[in-house]
Design an enzyme around this catalytic site. Structure first.
Site, PDB file in Angstrom:
ATOM      1  N   ASN A 105       0.874  -1.167   0.000  1.00  6.72           N
ATOM      2  CA  ASN A 105       0.000   0.000   0.000  1.00  6.72           C
ATOM      3  C   ASN A 105       0.914   1.219   0.000  1.00  6.72           C
ATOM      4  OD1 ASN A 105      -1.823   2.023   0.334  1.00  6.72           O
ATOM      5  ND2 ASN A 105      -2.424   1.463   2.426  1.00  6.72           N
ATOM      6  N   TRP A 106       1.021   1.824  -1.173  1.00  9.49           N
ATOM      7  CA  TRP A 106       1.948   2.960  -1.301  1.00  9.49           C
ATOM      8  C   TRP A 106       1.387   4.257  -0.734  1.00  9.49           C
ATOM      9  CZ3 TRP A 106       4.107   2.403  -7.018  1.00  9.49           C
ATOM     10  CH2 TRP A 106       5.066   1.379  -7.017  1.00  9.49           C
ATOM     11  N   LYS A 107       0.094   4.236  -0.386  1.00 11.30           N
ATOM     12  CA  LYS A 107      -0.542   5.446   0.157  1.00 11.30           C
ATOM     13  C   LYS A 107      -0.292   6.628  -0.792  1.00 11.30           C
ATOM     14  CE  LYS A 107      -0.029   3.347   4.638  1.00 11.30           C
ATOM     15  NZ  LYS A 107       0.112   3.466   6.069  1.00 11.30           N
ATOM     16  N   HIS A 121      -9.338   1.404   4.930  1.00 13.26           N
ATOM     17  CA  HIS A 121      -8.052   1.639   5.598  1.00 13.26           C
ATOM     18  C   HIS A 121      -8.250   2.623   6.740  1.00 13.26           C
ATOM     19  CE1 HIS A 121      -3.927   2.792   6.350  1.00 13.26           C
ATOM     20  NE2 HIS A 121      -3.589   1.665   5.749  1.00 13.26           N
ATOM     21  N   GLU A 148      -6.609   5.039   7.688  1.00  6.70           N
ATOM     22  CA  GLU A 148      -6.398   6.450   7.321  1.00  6.70           C
ATOM     23  C   GLU A 148      -7.637   7.022   6.649  1.00  6.70           C
ATOM     24  OE1 GLU A 148      -2.756   5.691   5.226  1.00  6.70           O
ATOM     25  OE2 GLU A 148      -1.810   5.206   7.142  1.00  6.70           O
ATOM     26  N   GLU A 162      -5.087  -4.452  10.656  1.00  7.50           N
ATOM     27  CA  GLU A 162      -4.039  -3.451  10.813  1.00  7.50           C
ATOM     28  C   GLU A 162      -4.275  -2.676  12.114  1.00  7.50           C
ATOM     29  OE1 GLU A 162      -2.220  -2.484   6.703  1.00  7.50           O
ATOM     30  OE2 GLU A 162      -3.878  -1.099   7.020  1.00  7.50           O
ATOM     31  N   GLY A 189       2.940   2.646  10.596  1.00  9.22           N
ATOM     32  CA  GLY A 189       3.898   3.736  10.407  1.00  9.22           C
ATOM     33  C   GLY A 189       4.656   4.117  11.662  1.00  9.22           C
ATOM     34  N   SER A 192       3.763  -1.869  10.202  1.00 13.63           N
ATOM     35  CA  SER A 192       5.214  -1.976  10.373  1.00 13.63           C
ATOM     36  C   SER A 192       5.768  -3.358  10.033  1.00 13.63           C
ATOM     37  CB  SER A 192       5.625  -1.549  11.785  1.00 13.63           C
ATOM     38  OG  SER A 192       5.286  -0.187  12.004  1.00 13.63           O
ATOM     39  N   GLY A 196       3.101  -1.003   4.153  1.00 12.48           N
ATOM     40  CA  GLY A 196       3.190   0.410   3.810  1.00 12.48           C
ATOM     41  C   GLY A 196       4.630   0.804   3.540  1.00 12.48           C
ATOM     42  N   GLY A 197       5.262   1.434   4.520  1.00 13.35           N
ATOM     43  CA  GLY A 197       6.592   2.010   4.352  1.00 13.35           C
ATOM     44  C   GLY A 197       7.609   1.092   3.694  1.00 13.35           C
TER      45      GLY A 197
HETATM   46  P1  13P Z   1       3.294   0.591   7.528  1.00 14.66           P
HETATM   47  O1  13P Z   1       3.785  -0.708   6.962  1.00 14.66           O
HETATM   48  O2  13P Z   1       4.041   1.794   7.026  1.00 14.66           O
HETATM   49  O3  13P Z   1       3.194   0.549   9.035  1.00 14.66           O
HETATM   50  O4  13P Z   1       1.796   0.788   6.978  1.00 14.66           O
HETATM   51  C1  13P Z   1       0.889  -0.247   7.122  1.00 14.66           C
HETATM   52  C2  13P Z   1      -0.334   0.101   6.369  1.00 14.66           C
HETATM   53  O5  13P Z   1      -1.062   1.009   6.714  1.00 14.66           O
HETATM   54  C3  13P Z   1      -0.614  -0.674   5.151  1.00 14.66           C
HETATM   55  O6  13P Z   1      -1.900  -0.422   4.684  1.00 14.66           O
END
Ligand code: 13P
Length: 249
Positions: free
Chosen positions: A9-11, A94, A96, A166, A172, A212, A233-234
């Site tokens: 998930n590149w956001k 998600h 967010e 999640e 993050g 994470s 994500g990251g």
């Molecule tokens: P991180 O891997 O950066 O913690 O993000 C997880 C996430 O929100 C994937 O959708």
């Protein structure tokens, strides 16, 4: 046997040039894997990413869609628009989106209905905040997220649903749920689904862990019996770390 999924998930990261750079190296380094590999990128990248990866075992997925089929919703993107460029899967719910864009369980349920009506597959995210966990309310909260958005679905709809647990406190932050904490919740989720839809269906639902995930914790997380891969994500933004996570399956 559930096939594992490793999804990025590149956001709101990577413009077109950055995404292109990523794919140039990623396609070259992609190892043979038993997992399904998916990459969630922004609307502006979707079409090009889809075209770039179409001959490789990589699925490009959308990060969002609007709940209405069409209409005067300036700036929004519909399910049929996604389908029209070849997209088959969308991330819904998600944390967010829930937190910063006010997406309630009610709206998310509408999004799920619209996605399914348009033959899209869904990666549906659930997970508690730190305050819920501290108040020992995390199981109830996750159960209510499932129930409110998904438990009016028919059994056949579940073929198109992948869940992603999640925990918000692990997103993050560099703080990962321990494999035991994650497994405990994944089992709870599976049992909750079994309670509503029966064991056979529950055993077939894939439940990803997100929060994470890094190359050094991916292997232990993915070897838990009820963890069917990750939503990353990251660590998915860099080719090498995402490749390492895929290799951890
Ligand atoms: P991180 O891997 O950066 O913690 O993000 C997880 C996430 O929100 C994937 O959708």
């Amino acid at each position: 046997m559930r096939k594992k999924i490793i999804a990025a998930n590149w956001k709101m990261y990577k413009d077109l040039a950055e995404a292109n750079d990523f794919f140039t190296f990623f396609i070259d380094k992609l190892p043979k894997t038993k997992a399904e590999v998916k990459i969630g990128t922004s609307y502006t990248n979707l079409w090009h990413a889809f075209e770039t990866t179409r001959n490789y075992p990589i699925e490009i997925v959308a990060q969002n869609l609007h709940q209405e089929e069409k209409g005067a919703y300036t700036g929004e993107v519909s399910a049929s628009m996604l389908k029209s460029i070849g997209i088959e899967t969308v991330i819904i719910g998600h944390s967010e989106r829930r937190e910063y864009f006010g997406e309630s369980d009610h709206i998310l349920k509408q999004k799920v209905t619209t996605a399914l009506k348009n033959n899209l597959n869904i990666i549906f995210c659930i997970g508690e905040k730190l305050s819920d966990r501290k108040a020992n309310n995390h199981f109830d909260l996750v159960k209510s997220q499932l129930k409110n958005a998904l438990f009016d679905l028919n059994k056949k709809d579940w073929k198109h649903i992948v869940l992603a647990y999640e925990p918000v406190w692990a997103i993050g932050t560099g703080e990962t749920a321990s494999p035991e904490q994650a497994q405990e919740m994944h089992l709870f989720i599976r049992n909750t689904i079994a309670g509503k839809y029966g064991n056979e269906l529950a055993e077939n639902v894939r439940i990803l862990y997100g929060g994470s995930v890094k190359p050094d914790n991916a292997g232990t997380l993915f070897s838990q019996p009820d963890i069917d891969g990750g939503l990353v994500g990251g660590a998915s933004l860099e080719v090498d770390s995402f490749i390492e996570i895929i290799k951890a399956v």
